[in-house]
Design a protein around this motif. Structure first.
Motif, PDB file in Angstrom:
ATOM      1  N   UNK A   1       0.845  -1.197   0.000  1.00 10.37           N
ATOM      2  CA  UNK A   1       0.000   0.000   0.000  1.00 10.37           C
ATOM      3  C   UNK A   1       0.877   1.243   0.000  1.00 10.37           C
ATOM      4  N   UNK A   2       0.516   2.189  -0.877  1.00 12.32           N
ATOM      5  CA  UNK A   2       1.263   3.441  -0.922  1.00 12.32           C
ATOM      6  C   UNK A   2       2.525   3.335  -1.753  1.00 12.32           C
ATOM      7  N   UNK A   3       3.214   4.461  -1.950  1.00 10.17           N
ATOM      8  CA  UNK A   3       4.429   4.479  -2.768  1.00 10.17           C
ATOM      9  C   UNK A   3       5.586   3.779  -2.064  1.00 10.17           C
ATOM     10  N   UNK A   4       6.383   3.040  -2.835  1.00 11.85           N
ATOM     11  CA  UNK A   4       7.504   2.308  -2.251  1.00 11.85           C
ATOM     12  C   UNK A   4       8.763   3.152  -2.142  1.00 11.85           C
ATOM     13  N   UNK A   5       8.821   4.283  -2.829  1.00 12.78           N
ATOM     14  CA  UNK A   5      10.074   5.035  -2.866  1.00 12.78           C
ATOM     15  C   UNK A   5      10.478   5.578  -1.503  1.00 12.78           C
TER      16      UNK A   5
END
Length: 553
Positions: free
Chosen positions: A410-414
């Motif tokens: 969930x959400x951005x991995x960066x």
């Protein structure tokens, strides 16, 4: 008088680092090392001819990110001129290539070099790495003090393991290694798979092809349209973002608040889970208006058990177009002219697109030979004994970026990649400034306790529901899901500081040698003040840039 560097406290020894992978993780590590370290060498090996990792490899029609574009960036490197709310793969690839060029990171990278084997040398306290130059076939042997596997989560395309696949005489291509030179105009296309990739491909090719037959093995939940053709930023909006950076920051903060506020969606029986399930089911029925399609395409399992499909409603509308044939079954075999479905029927096509996802077993494509001849390939085939996304049980001086149990669901991995890179830099800093350290190893009992905790949490999470998902390597409850047991914010807090007691430090000399030594000045008899801190020999905060002129911003 300043002390001699070699005799000062925290004197920095040279450290050699090898990283496997020049995707978002590898180039972030390169940036952090260049920013905060002086005495280091770094080599990044990548099998591809360009940087970017998954965003280089995934270039199929309609490929786009399912995270808002302004949030799919490094926190310290915003991009104001994204063209749409959800960026396409080409635009994201350009971002990473521009990042490498801006910070002159290409000097660390060897492209078209595949790692063939890594092995730990206990006597010398280092990793030996064997690589192949894919252009020439030449084999090179390298070594390092610190080895980082930044191969990513989605790096091994999963081809259908079906009889006759080599006998098919048409054009066969995988979504994760798509040939953009293929023309689909007026072609009969067979699209195998209806996950995230298949759902983006179908609406992108439907207006062009003569006919497309899509094979849907199982249902999944769909979100409203998020594609490169939806919600383009206007010229005026882009100009404002460029002119007023604070508006980009506000947008990013608003998006983060929204994404971080919905984690309870991933908990079984939560209010948000039930509300979301009811809403999506009602909306999907309103689009489909077909009893059979509703029964086939609307899941019974929880929302989020399988990754929710982006551009979902656009995909549903494409399914209803006259040149689209839907087959609600798996493919059982290939023929010279097409495929055979589980329904027993044969289907012919000029082009077969296998949108069949990735091997998410985390089993490396090359041997990782640790102490006593242990091979991580063999061990992780039985059980994933990873440590908090960044390490492996009892494998010394070795780290992972986006390894198992990273927050990829969930959400951005960066932002998680950034936290992991800072975490790894903390260990490199300690290794460099404590010259007695021979190796740093995640303790086996700590990894076992961590895995047990993850398993306990996952009983409450949707990822252990009755669906095939990538976190289970596309099985139904086949292993403990390899995602973080909490939200992304929870992960950032957990990784803020290393738990040093979860690691074993072995020393080759006196562990207090980092204190430095006293020496008599030349023939004078007065002590040289080598116990003082040399200006260039100090412990650093690796999550902060150094001064200008030392690799800082």
């Amino acid at each position: 008088m300043d002390p001699i560097r070699e005799e000062a406290i925290h004197n920095e020894r040279d450290v050699r680092v090898i990283c496997v992978g020049a995707g978002a993780s590898g180039i972030c590590l390169a940036y952090k090392l260049q920013r905060s370290f002086r005495r280091f060498s770094l080599t990044i090996y990548d099998k591809n001819p360009r940087v970017g990792g998954t965003w280089y490899e995934n270039r199929y029609p309609g490929c786009a990110c399912d995270v808002p574009s302004h949030n799919y960036v490094y926190s310290f490197e915003p991009k104001a001129d994204f063209t749409s709310v959800y960026a396409g793969s080409g635009e994201i690839q350009n971002y990473f290539e521009g990042f490498v060029q801006k910070y002159d990171l290409q000097k660390y990278i060897k492209l078209s070099h595949a790692v063939r084997k890594t092995s730990w040398n206990e006597d010398d306290g280092r990793w030996e790495v064997e690589t192949e130059d894919l252009a020439t076939g030449a084999i090179t042997r390298d070594w390092c003090h610190i080895l980082v596997h930044a191969c990513g989560y989605l790096n091994k395309p999963s081809w259908p393991k079906l009889p006759g696949i080599q006998d098919y005489q048409g054009t066969r291509v995988h979504s994760a290694d798509y040939d953009t030179s293929i023309s689909l105009a007026d072609k009969n296309v067979l699209l195998i798979g209806a996950g995230s990739s298949g759902a983006q491909i179908l609406p992108a090719i439907q207006p062009t092809v003569k006919n497309v037959t899509i094979f849907i093995r199982s249902p999944t939940w769909l979100l409203p349209d998020i594609s490169t053709n939806a919600e383009q930023f206007t010229k005026e909006e882009i100009e404002k973002f460029v002119r007023e950076p604070e508006t980009v920051l506000k947008l990013r903060q608003d998006n983060e608040r929204t994404m971080n506020s919905i984690f309870s969606l991933y908990l079984k029986g939560s209010i948000l889970q039930e509300q979301c399930k009811t809403l999506l089911e009602t909306t999907m029925k309103g689009i489909l208006r077909d009893k059979e399609a509703e029964e086939r395409l609307i899941p019974n399992f929880e929302v989020g058990c399988k990754r929710v499909i982006p551009s979902g409603f656009r995909y549903l509308k494409a399914l209803k177009q006259p040149n689209v044939k839907v087959v609600y079954s798996a493919v059982t075999s290939f023929t010279p002219s097409g495929v055979v479905g589980a329904d027993g029927n044969s289907y012919d096509g000029d082009v077969v697109i296998c949108a069949t996802g990735f091997d998410t077993s985390y089993i490396s494509a090359y041997p990782i030979l640790g102490p006593n001849g242990r091979n991580l390939q063999t061990e992780w085939a039985k059980s994933i004994t990873g440590y908090m996304g960044v390490g492996a049980s009892e494998f010394p001086n070795m780290f992972t970026l986006l390894g198992p149990y990273s927050p990829v669901s969930n959400g951005p991995t960066l932002i998680a990649i950034e936290a992991q890179a800072d975490y790894i830099c903390s260990f490199i800093d300690r290794y460099q400034t404590e010259p007695s350290i021979h190796s740093m190893t995640p303790k086996g009992d700590a990894c076992a306790d961590f895995q047990a905790h993850v398993g306990s949490f996952m009983n409450k999470a949707v990822w252990t529901g009755d669906c095939r998902n990538s976190l289970n390597n596309h099985s139904v409850r086949g292993r403990i899901p390899t995602t973080w047991p909490g939200s992304t914010l929870h992960y950032l807090e957990a990784l803020r500081e290393p738990r040093w007691d979860d690691w074993r430090f072995a020393h080759s000399t006196n562990r207090f040698s980092w204190l430095g030594n006293w020496h008599l000045a030349d023939g004078v008899g007065s002590p040289r003040r080598s116990w003082l801190l040399h200006p260039a020999a100090r412990r650093r905060r690796v999550d902060q840039p150094m001064e200008k002129g030392c690799g800082g911003q």
